[in-house]
Scaffold this motif. Sequence first.
Motif, PDB file in Angstrom:
ATOM      1  N   UNK A   1      32.974  40.295  61.449  1.00  0.00           N
ATOM      2  CA  UNK A   1      31.643  39.825  61.052  1.00  0.00           C
ATOM      3  C   UNK A   1      30.568  40.607  61.798  1.00  0.00           C
ATOM      4  N   UNK A   2      30.779  40.788  63.096  1.00  0.00           N
ATOM      5  CA  UNK A   2      29.789  41.527  63.892  1.00  0.00           C
ATOM      6  C   UNK A   2      29.650  42.970  63.409  1.00  0.00           C
ATOM      7  N   UNK A   3      30.755  43.535  62.909  1.00  0.00           N
ATOM      8  CA  UNK A   3      30.706  44.915  62.415  1.00  0.00           C
ATOM      9  C   UNK A   3      29.966  45.016  61.080  1.00  0.00           C
ATOM     10  N   UNK A   4      29.778  43.847  60.421  1.00  0.00           N
ATOM     11  CA  UNK A   4      28.976  43.858  59.187  1.00  0.00           C
ATOM     12  C   UNK A   4      29.736  43.564  57.919  1.00  0.00           C
ATOM     13  N   UNK A   5      30.893  42.929  58.045  1.00  0.00           N
ATOM     14  CA  UNK A   5      31.695  42.624  56.860  1.00  0.00           C
ATOM     15  C   UNK A   5      30.910  41.779  55.846  1.00  0.00           C
ATOM     16  N   UNK A   6      31.044  42.104  54.558  1.00  0.00           N
ATOM     17  CA  UNK A   6      30.347  41.345  53.506  1.00  0.00           C
ATOM     18  C   UNK A   6      31.191  40.191  52.988  1.00  0.00           C
ATOM     19  N   UNK A   7      32.498  40.417  52.847  1.00  0.00           N
ATOM     20  CA  UNK A   7      33.348  39.318  52.375  1.00  0.00           C
ATOM     21  C   UNK A   7      34.769  39.445  52.895  1.00  0.00           C
ATOM     22  N   UNK A   8      35.356  38.279  53.155  1.00  0.00           N
ATOM     23  CA  UNK A   8      36.781  38.208  53.496  1.00  0.00           C
ATOM     24  C   UNK A   8      37.531  37.864  52.220  1.00  0.00           C
ATOM     25  N   UNK A   9      38.529  38.669  51.897  1.00  0.00           N
ATOM     26  CA  UNK A   9      39.350  38.428  50.720  1.00  0.00           C
ATOM     27  C   UNK A   9      40.577  37.631  51.142  1.00  0.00           C
ATOM     28  N   UNK A  10      40.787  36.499  50.517  1.00  0.00           N
ATOM     29  CA  UNK A  10      41.929  35.595  50.746  1.00  0.00           C
ATOM     30  C   UNK A  10      41.654  34.610  51.898  1.00  0.00           C
ATOM     31  N   UNK A  11      41.531  33.345  51.530  1.00  0.00           N
ATOM     32  CA  UNK A  11      41.188  32.315  52.519  1.00  0.00           C
ATOM     33  C   UNK A  11      42.306  32.073  53.524  1.00  0.00           C
ATOM     34  N   UNK A  12      43.510  32.564  53.229  1.00  0.00           N
ATOM     35  CA  UNK A  12      44.629  32.352  54.154  1.00  0.00           C
ATOM     36  C   UNK A  12      44.293  32.863  55.557  1.00  0.00           C
ATOM     37  N   UNK A  13      43.545  33.965  55.639  1.00  0.00           N
ATOM     38  CA  UNK A  13      43.193  34.526  56.951  1.00  0.00           C
ATOM     39  C   UNK A  13      42.324  33.587  57.780  1.00  0.00           C
ATOM     40  N   UNK A  14      41.584  32.722  57.092  1.00  0.00           N
ATOM     41  CA  UNK A  14      40.601  31.892  57.807  1.00  0.00           C
ATOM     42  C   UNK A  14      41.254  30.875  58.724  1.00  0.00           C
ATOM     43  N   UNK A  15      42.528  30.565  58.450  1.00  0.00           N
ATOM     44  CA  UNK A  15      43.204  29.571  59.290  1.00  0.00           C
ATOM     45  C   UNK A  15      43.209  29.997  60.751  1.00  0.00           C
ATOM     46  N   UNK A  16      43.102  31.304  60.992  1.00  0.00           N
ATOM     47  CA  UNK A  16      43.089  31.783  62.389  1.00  0.00           C
ATOM     48  C   UNK A  16      41.872  31.264  63.147  1.00  0.00           C
ATOM     49  N   UNK A  17      40.826  30.882  62.416  1.00  0.00           N
ATOM     50  CA  UNK A  17      39.636  30.350  63.083  1.00  0.00           C
ATOM     51  C   UNK A  17      39.906  28.978  63.686  1.00  0.00           C
ATOM     52  N   UNK A  18      41.027  28.364  63.318  1.00  0.00           N
ATOM     53  CA  UNK A  18      41.391  27.070  63.881  1.00  0.00           C
ATOM     54  C   UNK A  18      42.180  27.188  65.179  1.00  0.00           C
ATOM     55  N   UNK A  19      42.152  28.358  65.808  1.00  0.00           N
ATOM     56  CA  UNK A  19      42.864  28.583  67.069  1.00  0.00           C
ATOM     57  C   UNK A  19      41.877  29.099  68.120  1.00  0.00           C
TER      58      UNK A  19
ATOM     59  N   UNK B   1      28.943  31.666  57.897  1.00  0.00           N
ATOM     60  CA  UNK B   1      27.762  31.419  57.074  1.00  0.00           C
ATOM     61  C   UNK B   1      26.524  32.045  57.711  1.00  0.00           C
ATOM     62  N   UNK B   2      26.409  31.895  59.025  1.00  0.00           N
ATOM     63  CA  UNK B   2      25.241  32.438  59.734  1.00  0.00           C
ATOM     64  C   UNK B   2      25.190  33.956  59.625  1.00  0.00           C
ATOM     65  N   UNK B   3      26.364  34.573  59.531  1.00  0.00           N
ATOM     66  CA  UNK B   3      26.410  36.041  59.447  1.00  0.00           C
ATOM     67  C   UNK B   3      26.534  36.533  58.007  1.00  0.00           C
ATOM     68  N   UNK B   4      26.385  35.604  57.062  1.00  0.00           N
ATOM     69  CA  UNK B   4      26.393  35.940  55.635  1.00  0.00           C
ATOM     70  C   UNK B   4      27.680  36.647  55.209  1.00  0.00           C
ATOM     71  N   UNK B   5      28.790  36.173  55.724  1.00  0.00           N
ATOM     72  CA  UNK B   5      30.087  36.693  55.273  1.00  0.00           C
ATOM     73  C   UNK B   5      30.604  35.758  54.176  1.00  0.00           C
ATOM     74  N   UNK B   6      30.779  36.287  52.980  1.00  0.00           N
ATOM     75  CA  UNK B   6      31.301  35.487  51.865  1.00  0.00           C
ATOM     76  C   UNK B   6      32.824  35.436  51.934  1.00  0.00           C
ATOM     77  N   UNK B   7      33.407  34.506  51.177  1.00  0.00           N
ATOM     78  CA  UNK B   7      34.868  34.376  51.143  1.00  0.00           C
ATOM     79  C   UNK B   7      35.347  34.273  49.697  1.00  0.00           C
TER      80      UNK B   7
END
Length: 481
Positions: A229-247, A288-294
């Motif tokens: 996100x800090x590098x400027x990503x516009x969107x993450x493809x595949x919500x499966x990766x987001x589970x890592x945010x729960x760690x 959301x604050x960094x405007x990264x879509x999913x």
Amino acid sequence: MPLVRLSLLIVAVGSLLSCQSAPQAPEHAGLLVLHNLNLVDVEQGKLQANQLVVVQQDRIVAIAPEQDLAKYPDATQIDAGGQYLIPGLWDMHVHFEGRDLVEDNALLLPVYLAYGITGVREAASNLAPVVLSWRQQVEQGRLLGPKIFTAGQMFEGIDSLWDGDLEVGTEQQMRDGMDKLQHMQVDFIKITENTLQPDLYLATIREARRRGFLVSSHVPYGTSIGELSDAGLSSIEHASYLLRLGFADEGQTAAAVRAGQLTIQQAADHYKTGFDQQLAIKGYQQLAAQHVAVTPTLIGGRQLAHLHDTDHSHDQFLQYLTKDFTASYQWRIDRMKGETAEQQQQRKDKEQLIAAQLPYLWQAGVTLLAGSDSAALNTYVYPAQALHDELELFQQAGLTPAQILQTATINGARFMRQDQDYGSIAVGKKAELVLLHDNPLQNISATRQVQALLYQGQWYDKSQLEQLLQKAAARKQQLEH
Ligand SMILES: [Zn+2]
């Protein structure tokens, strides 16, 4: 209803008006009025009853209450019978792939239209030159299919698993690759994580953004989502990766992988248990604050989780898919054959956990994009149909029909910076309109019942849409013999 060719009508009117001695042309000849409509305002999530939409060539020039119909006596009028009008749907993640599957993919382009899908975002493939050519031909009206946005080739590391990707091992190679994609005039940059090294991964995102590109990617084990996100990503493809945010140790885990202290497999195992929902929600707020879509792409995971207990042999959609196309499904089927009952259950549980994230993502303010990830390599994720499957999974996951419609219309248009022309029914926008039998704000499954389509200035009623499908089925038969 015969084919209504608005562009020809307009030309005729224009030439009459320019000639003084000719009899005066009727004021509204060349206009198409769709009336007796329930208009779906996707931005407000509301229905506007008893409306009419006036179209000139391929643009909406007026929206008015039904009683204004009398003002357009000379226009071509189509009575929509009180049915529901939505903007054309966009599938924000597809692949047109397979070096030997060019014609097999091409026959599917009109099928998208018959399914109400007027735009696709093609997330890179080994057919980049073909896809770029299709994009242009569709734009020029020489090929019947949805509007295409494409990443061309995706960035990867050296000796990756994928065919036809742009494999880079140094920053110089990455910049050369970016030059190439820029020259191809791709619509966005796509990056995946098979062998691309973490530092180069982040550098690729930064370089893409520096050049003004949108950039979509997977999430490598060696970088945290925050770093992307800090590098400027516009969107993450595949919500499966987001589970890592729960760690809580997501950042440390990524650093350990990057330092070679943890293998990819160890990192994957680490994320199997201990997911913390509240922590994940904080992560979503940061996205959301960094405007990264999913782009969640749930349907692929659903199909794999139910591979062992579903018989696909009678699926209706197979009438449009050649044997060569579906032969490419086999690699995943083979790969999963050895799964134990316990592994199958884990897969289902994970699929449920991913789907359950959607309402949290929405509440956190993350832009969601509906994308099917349909591709010859993605087993039983059928082109066009899979977007509707995806939307139903969004509904099962707890999003409202109004929210879901946004993910498949205005959100994609805004993401692609195309919302001045696309994504909702509004004066001045392109008239890419889909007529539905039932109210999609009550049940998103209504998007499956496409009654008619207005696209590139041409009206297709149900029988004409049916003909497009029959032609596709006939073409499939022809390719198989
Ligand atoms: Zn994909």
